[in-house]
Write a protein that holds these residues in place. Structure first.
Motif, PDB file in Angstrom:
ATOM      1  N   UNK A  36      43.225  37.724 -15.678  1.00 52.15           N
ATOM      2  CA  UNK A  36      42.340  36.856 -15.929  1.00 52.15           C
ATOM      3  C   UNK A  36      41.635  36.862 -17.430  1.00 52.15           C
ATOM      4  N   UNK A  37      41.441  38.316 -17.613  1.00 56.54           N
ATOM      5  CA  UNK A  37      41.031  38.813 -18.790  1.00 56.54           C
ATOM      6  C   UNK A  37      41.846  38.210 -20.018  1.00 56.54           C
ATOM      7  N   UNK A  38      43.019  38.754 -19.791  1.00 55.34           N
ATOM      8  CA  UNK A  38      44.295  38.382 -20.634  1.00 55.34           C
ATOM      9  C   UNK A  38      44.601  37.109 -21.040  1.00 55.34           C
ATOM     10  N   UNK A  54      41.521  33.861 -31.235  1.00 59.57           N
ATOM     11  CA  UNK A  54      40.996  33.657 -29.719  1.00 59.57           C
ATOM     12  C   UNK A  54      40.845  32.144 -29.276  1.00 59.57           C
ATOM     13  N   UNK A  55      40.659  31.595 -30.242  1.00 56.35           N
ATOM     14  CA  UNK A  55      40.473  30.002 -30.111  1.00 56.35           C
ATOM     15  C   UNK A  55      41.643  29.255 -29.719  1.00 56.35           C
ATOM     16  N   UNK A  72      35.383  46.180 -19.621  1.00 57.10           N
ATOM     17  CA  UNK A  72      35.648  45.203 -20.902  1.00 57.10           C
ATOM     18  C   UNK A  72      36.941  45.696 -21.295  1.00 57.10           C
ATOM     19  N   UNK A  73      37.623  44.523 -21.778  1.00 55.93           N
ATOM     20  CA  UNK A  73      38.960  44.870 -22.481  1.00 55.93           C
ATOM     21  C   UNK A  73      39.060  44.732 -23.950  1.00 55.93           C
ATOM     22  N   UNK A  74      39.610  45.418 -24.901  1.00 57.89           N
ATOM     23  CA  UNK A  74      39.873  45.266 -26.187  1.00 57.89           C
ATOM     24  C   UNK A  74      41.266  45.488 -26.357  1.00 57.89           C
ATOM     25  N   UNK A  75      41.716  44.792 -27.386  1.00 54.49           N
ATOM     26  CA  UNK A  75      43.203  44.970 -27.922  1.00 54.49           C
ATOM     27  C   UNK A  75      43.272  44.820 -29.451  1.00 54.49           C
ATOM     28  N   UNK A  76      44.245  46.035 -29.835  1.00 54.19           N
ATOM     29  CA  UNK A  76      44.473  45.973 -31.225  1.00 54.19           C
ATOM     30  C   UNK A  76      45.713  46.661 -31.635  1.00 54.19           C
ATOM     31  N   UNK A  77      46.386  46.193 -32.363  1.00 54.13           N
ATOM     32  CA  UNK A  77      47.895  46.645 -32.701  1.00 54.13           C
ATOM     33  C   UNK A  77      48.764  47.100 -31.608  1.00 54.13           C
ATOM     34  N   UNK A  78      48.616  45.917 -30.490  1.00 59.01           N
ATOM     35  CA  UNK A  78      49.726  46.259 -29.755  1.00 59.01           C
ATOM     36  C   UNK A  78      48.940  47.078 -28.265  1.00 59.01           C
ATOM     37  N   UNK A  79      47.832  47.677 -28.443  1.00 63.76           N
ATOM     38  CA  UNK A  79      47.157  48.708 -27.584  1.00 63.76           C
ATOM     39  C   UNK A  79      45.996  47.845 -26.830  1.00 63.76           C
ATOM     40  N   UNK A 121      41.895  35.433 -23.189  1.00 63.80           N
ATOM     41  CA  UNK A 121      41.761  35.787 -24.365  1.00 63.80           C
ATOM     42  C   UNK A 121      40.478  36.681 -24.453  1.00 63.80           C
ATOM     43  N   UNK A 122      39.874  37.043 -23.498  1.00 60.93           N
ATOM     44  CA  UNK A 122      38.741  37.865 -23.434  1.00 60.93           C
ATOM     45  C   UNK A 122      38.894  39.393 -23.951  1.00 60.93           C
TER      46      UNK A 122
END
Length: 381
Positions: free
Chosen positions: A147-149, A162-163, A116-123, A152-153
């Motif tokens: 693919x994830x990036x 995301x939309x 899984x990938x998560x993104x917050x504040x540039x990280x 927007x996953x």
């Protein structure tokens, strides 16, 4: 070939230190390709920083994991991440982003079932299931990270971004097309300025004289008039909001030539180009929010099922003064549906069709570059 493992069974602390050094080395290896790629795009090397100064690959290996047994998988994961960072840096022309800037990718071991990938504040955090690494010997490949990036996953499902990720993705198709068009237009504009200097014998570099035939290289006492005419012809005076004739008529030839030089420098400034692309993306987002969608549905029959979705994006980010250099062709949506019969089912998803790259957004980059040049020389308040 780099082999960070210098002993057969190092401690977790030592292994973490070695892998962190390995990550730095892998990023350093990708610097050359980034530089060469951006050099072909005529991005000045002075505008670039080494990958290791702009990005970090960090590891969060947790506790109670047999890290040494998956060290090769972690190395492969680091390589895949470095490739993604390399292409990200090339994609954004080596510039920092004001929207969705990426500065760190963390590799985090856990007990989850899947990647899984998560993104917050540039990280960007890549959550690595320990069991997949140790049992399946699997890591997330470069193509999988991309693919994830791209889809927007890495963003939360509840995130309004995301939309509209197709619009805001720094390395997505929309912004990449804008960059390509701007780069081409900028290169042509810089060539025009070089030809202007060559025409009046104002360039010392002999190689530049190939821009014009020898007979076209002339000396002229009308440099001042020609410079003003050039600036008027190659910028949008309505957008600038200034009468160039009145502003520049009393300036001497040296000042006008200096203005031309600063104008050329600003045209080659990839950072301002990214700012204008941000302004274009945000302005388009605002236009989509404001567009009027009218839905008129009439249904008759025994069973009727209707489902209409209107999805908008809300981002509280200002596009700044560059917004005036963005022109948007709005899209109006008028949906009408009439149904009758025993069973009627309809579904309308109004998420706003992606605009045509060549018609939906117009960016007046040349005029923005000239305004900045005028301000730098204190010719414009």
């Amino acid at each position: 070939m780099i082999n960070p493992i210098r002993e057969s069974n190092p401690s977790d602390e030592y292994l973490l230190e070695i892998l962190n050094e390995y990550a730095v080395d892998v990023l350093r290896q990708e610097d050359w390709e980034v530089g060469e790629s951006l050099k072909r795009r005529q991005i000045p090397m002075s505008q670039l920083r080494p990958l290791g100064e702009s990005y970090q690959i960090s590891l969060n290996l947790g506790q109670n994991f047999a890290v040494n047994s998956i060290r090769e998988i972690l190395q492969e994961q680091i390589k895949a991440v470095a490739l993604f960072i390399r292409d990200f840096q090339i994609g954004v022309l080596g510039q920092r982003m004001s929207l969705f800037h990426l500065y760190e990718i963390e590799l985090k071991l856990n007990n989850s079932l899947r990647y899984d990938l998560t993104f917050e504040s540039g990280k960007l955090v890549i959550h690595i299931p320990y069991w997949q690494a140790i049992v399946l010997k699997r890591y997330l490949t470069y193509n999988e990270i991309k693919y994830y990036w791209e889809r927007g996953l890495h963003l939360a499902k509840s995130s309004p971004s995301r939309n509209f990720w197709w619009l805001l993705n720094p390395i997505g198709e929309f912004r990449s097309n804008l960059r390509s068009m701007l780069l081409l237009a900028i290169q042509r504009q810089i060539e025009k300025i070089d030809k202007f200097f060559v025409k009046f014998g104002l360039m010392d570099d002999e190689s530049k004289k190939s821009l014009l035939a020898g007979d076209d290289i002339v000396k002229s006492t009308k440099v001042k008039d020609s410079a003003i005419a050039f600036l008027k012809a190659n910028t949008n005076r309505d957008k600038l909001g200034v009468n160039l004739d009145a502003l520049l008529k009393d300036k001497d030839e040296a000042t006008l030539l200096q203005l031309m030089g600063v104008f050329k420098k600003n045209l080659a400034d990839a950072a301002q180009m990214e700012e204008l692309i941000d302004a274009g993306s945000l302005t388009l987002q605002e236009e989509i929010q404001d567009e009027q969608s009218q839905v008129d549905v009439k249904m008759f029959g025994f069973v009727n099922v209707g489902n209409y979705h209107r999805i908008d994006l809300s981002l509280n980010v200002s596009a700044g003064y560059l917004k005036k250099y963005v022109d948007i062709i709005p899209r109006n949506t008028d949906v009408k549906a009439v149904q009758w019969g025993f069973v009627n089912i309809y579904r309308i998803d109004d998420i706003t069709v992606k605009p045509n790259f060549h018609g939906a957004v117009t960016l007046n980059f040349e005029t923005a570059a000239l305004e900045r040049a005028l301000k730098e020389l204190e010719l414009l308040e």
